[in-house]
Design an enzyme around this catalytic site. Structure first.
Site, PDB file in Angstrom:
ATOM      1  N   GLY A  40       0.766  -1.242   0.000  1.00 14.09           N
ATOM      2  CA  GLY A  40       0.000   0.000   0.000  1.00 14.09           C
ATOM      3  C   GLY A  40       0.796   1.291   0.000  1.00 14.09           C
ATOM      4  O   GLY A  40       0.362   2.286  -0.555  1.00 14.09           O
ATOM      5  N   ASP A 102      -5.215   1.879  10.303  1.00 11.71           N
ATOM      6  CA  ASP A 102      -6.592   1.542  10.638  1.00 11.71           C
ATOM      7  C   ASP A 102      -6.619   1.016  12.080  1.00 11.71           C
ATOM      8  O   ASP A 102      -6.620   1.803  13.021  1.00 11.71           O
ATOM      9  CB  ASP A 102      -7.026   0.522   9.567  1.00 11.71           C
ATOM     10  CG  ASP A 102      -8.452   0.049   9.666  1.00 11.71           C
ATOM     11  OD1 ASP A 102      -9.298   0.574   8.927  1.00 11.71           O
ATOM     12  OD2 ASP A 102      -8.718  -0.869  10.446  1.00 11.71           O
ATOM     13  N   GLY A 104      -4.184  -0.232  13.558  1.00  6.40           N
ATOM     14  CA  GLY A 104      -2.856   0.042  14.105  1.00  6.40           C
ATOM     15  C   GLY A 104      -1.986  -1.203  14.196  1.00  6.40           C
ATOM     16  O   GLY A 104      -0.794  -1.118  14.489  1.00  6.40           O
ATOM     17  N   THR A 106      -0.831  -3.330  11.912  1.00  3.69           N
ATOM     18  CA  THR A 106       0.267  -3.453  10.950  1.00  3.69           C
ATOM     19  C   THR A 106       1.459  -2.602  11.386  1.00  3.69           C
ATOM     20  O   THR A 106       2.582  -3.103  11.494  1.00  3.69           O
ATOM     21  CB  THR A 106      -0.189  -3.003   9.547  1.00  3.69           C
ATOM     22  OG1 THR A 106      -1.308  -3.794   9.155  1.00  3.69           O
ATOM     23  CG2 THR A 106       0.933  -3.159   8.531  1.00  3.69           C
ATOM     24  N   LEU A 107       1.180  -1.335  11.653  1.00  2.62           N
ATOM     25  CA  LEU A 107       2.271  -0.434  12.043  1.00  2.62           C
ATOM     26  C   LEU A 107       2.916  -0.912  13.335  1.00  2.62           C
ATOM     27  O   LEU A 107       4.145  -0.907  13.470  1.00  2.62           O
ATOM     28  CB  LEU A 107       1.731   0.998  12.183  1.00  2.62           C
ATOM     29  CG  LEU A 107       2.769   2.091  12.387  1.00  2.62           C
ATOM     30  CD1 LEU A 107       3.819   2.091  11.289  1.00  2.62           C
ATOM     31  CD2 LEU A 107       2.083   3.455  12.471  1.00  2.62           C
ATOM     32  N   LYS A 130      -7.204   6.486  10.213  1.00  5.06           N
ATOM     33  CA  LYS A 130      -8.585   6.270  10.662  1.00  5.06           C
ATOM     34  C   LYS A 130      -8.578   6.079  12.176  1.00  5.06           C
ATOM     35  O   LYS A 130      -8.657   4.955  12.666  1.00  5.06           O
ATOM     36  CB  LYS A 130      -9.147   5.000  10.005  1.00  5.06           C
ATOM     37  CG  LYS A 130      -9.512   5.156   8.547  1.00  5.06           C
ATOM     38  CD  LYS A 130     -10.415   4.023   8.084  1.00  5.06           C
ATOM     39  CE  LYS A 130      -9.640   2.924   7.432  1.00  5.06           C
ATOM     40  NZ  LYS A 130     -10.519   1.910   6.781  1.00  5.06           N
ATOM     41  N   ASP A 158      -5.937  -0.923  -2.039  1.00  2.45           N
ATOM     42  CA  ASP A 158      -6.610  -1.852  -2.948  1.00  2.45           C
ATOM     43  C   ASP A 158      -7.892  -2.420  -2.354  1.00  2.45           C
ATOM     44  O   ASP A 158      -8.131  -2.360  -1.154  1.00  2.45           O
ATOM     45  CB  ASP A 158      -5.686  -3.034  -3.256  1.00  2.45           C
ATOM     46  CG  ASP A 158      -5.531  -3.961  -2.057  1.00  2.45           C
ATOM     47  OD1 ASP A 158      -5.183  -3.466  -0.964  1.00  2.45           O
ATOM     48  OD2 ASP A 158      -5.792  -5.169  -2.197  1.00  2.45           O
ATOM     49  N   ARG A 164      -5.242   0.073  -6.966  1.00  2.00           N
ATOM     50  CA  ARG A 164      -4.034   0.669  -6.379  1.00  2.00           C
ATOM     51  C   ARG A 164      -3.457   1.777  -7.253  1.00  2.00           C
ATOM     52  O   ARG A 164      -2.796   2.691  -6.774  1.00  2.00           O
ATOM     53  CB  ARG A 164      -2.940  -0.387  -6.208  1.00  2.00           C
ATOM     54  CG  ARG A 164      -3.169  -1.357  -5.080  1.00  2.00           C
ATOM     55  CD  ARG A 164      -1.868  -2.078  -4.774  1.00  2.00           C
ATOM     56  NE  ARG A 164      -2.059  -3.356  -4.113  1.00  2.00           N
ATOM     57  CZ  ARG A 164      -2.184  -3.495  -2.799  1.00  2.00           C
ATOM     58  NH1 ARG A 164      -2.180  -2.441  -2.019  1.00  2.00           N
ATOM     59  NH2 ARG A 164      -2.341  -4.691  -2.273  1.00  2.00           N
TER      60      ARG A 164
END
Ligand code: 5GP
Ligand code: MG
Length: 180
Positions: A40, A102, A104, A106-107, A130, A158, A164
């Site tokens: 992304g 979103d 959080g 992943t980060l 978000k 995506d 994308r």
């Protein structure tokens, strides 16, 4: 399914320019390592890098990590990292870039993995945030836009692999027929 424009290509570009300006002010001559979260973050990160002033751009190194969590428009809940870094970030100043934060997760997962490599400092940057969806608190140092609880596509984001390549950001809305 209907796409409704949320941020035009011009709005996105102008905001990315502003963020690049902020990075230029904050990091000046620093030898920054920019790490993008694939897939992304790619368009956002590349635009951001291209807009850095020469003194900073000439010092920058970059790399990517791969994180996967989403299936359709729903988070799978667990985040998997599947790429090793090729840049040594030990004692380096690191900027982690994602397209959207979103829950959080992943980060948070990426930050935990990077911390193990003992960087001097990690900063984070996302085009979209978000906050109402957050489940794990994550620090965000540079933010393009805050958005409501909407599923968006475009500019790296995506829906099952599609959209994308759009230069704008759009909201996916189901048509009234699909809702019935
Ligand atoms: P988190 O782990 O914070 O819940 O979600 C971060 C990742 O989920 C993003 O990198 C992105 O891949 C995906 N994601 C979260 N929200 C959206 C969204 O609205 N649209 C799209 N296309 N992907 C999203
Ligand atoms: Mg995705």
């Amino acid at each position: 399914m209907v796409l409704r424009e949320l941020f035009s290509a011009t709005q996105v570009h102008e905001r990315v320019e502003q963020l690049a300006g902020q990075l230029a002010d904050d990091f000046a001559e620093a030898a920054l390592v920019v790490i993008g979260i694939l897939n992304g973050a790619a368009p956002f990160m590349m635009d951001l890098l291209r807009l850095l002033p020469t003194n900073l751009a000439s010092q920058v190194q970059y790399d990517f990590v791969v994180a996967t969590s989403y299936c359709g428009t729903e988070s799978g809940g667990t985040v998997e990292l599947s790429r090793e870094l090729s840049v040594d970030i030990t004692s380096r100043l690191v900027l982690v870039v994602d397209g959207i934060v979103d829950s959080g997760r992943t980060l948070d997962t990426v930050l935990a993995a990077l911390q193990k490599r003992a960087p001097a400092q990690i900063r984070t940057c996302t085009l979209l945030d978000k906050p109402s969806r957050r489940q794990v608190a994550v620090p965000i140092d540079y933010r393009g836009f805050e958005i409501d609880d909407l599923f968006v596509v475009g500019y790296g984001m995506d829906l099952d692999g599609a959209f994308r390549g759009l230069r704008h950001v759009a909201v996916v809305e189901s048509s009234s027929e699909e809702d019935e």
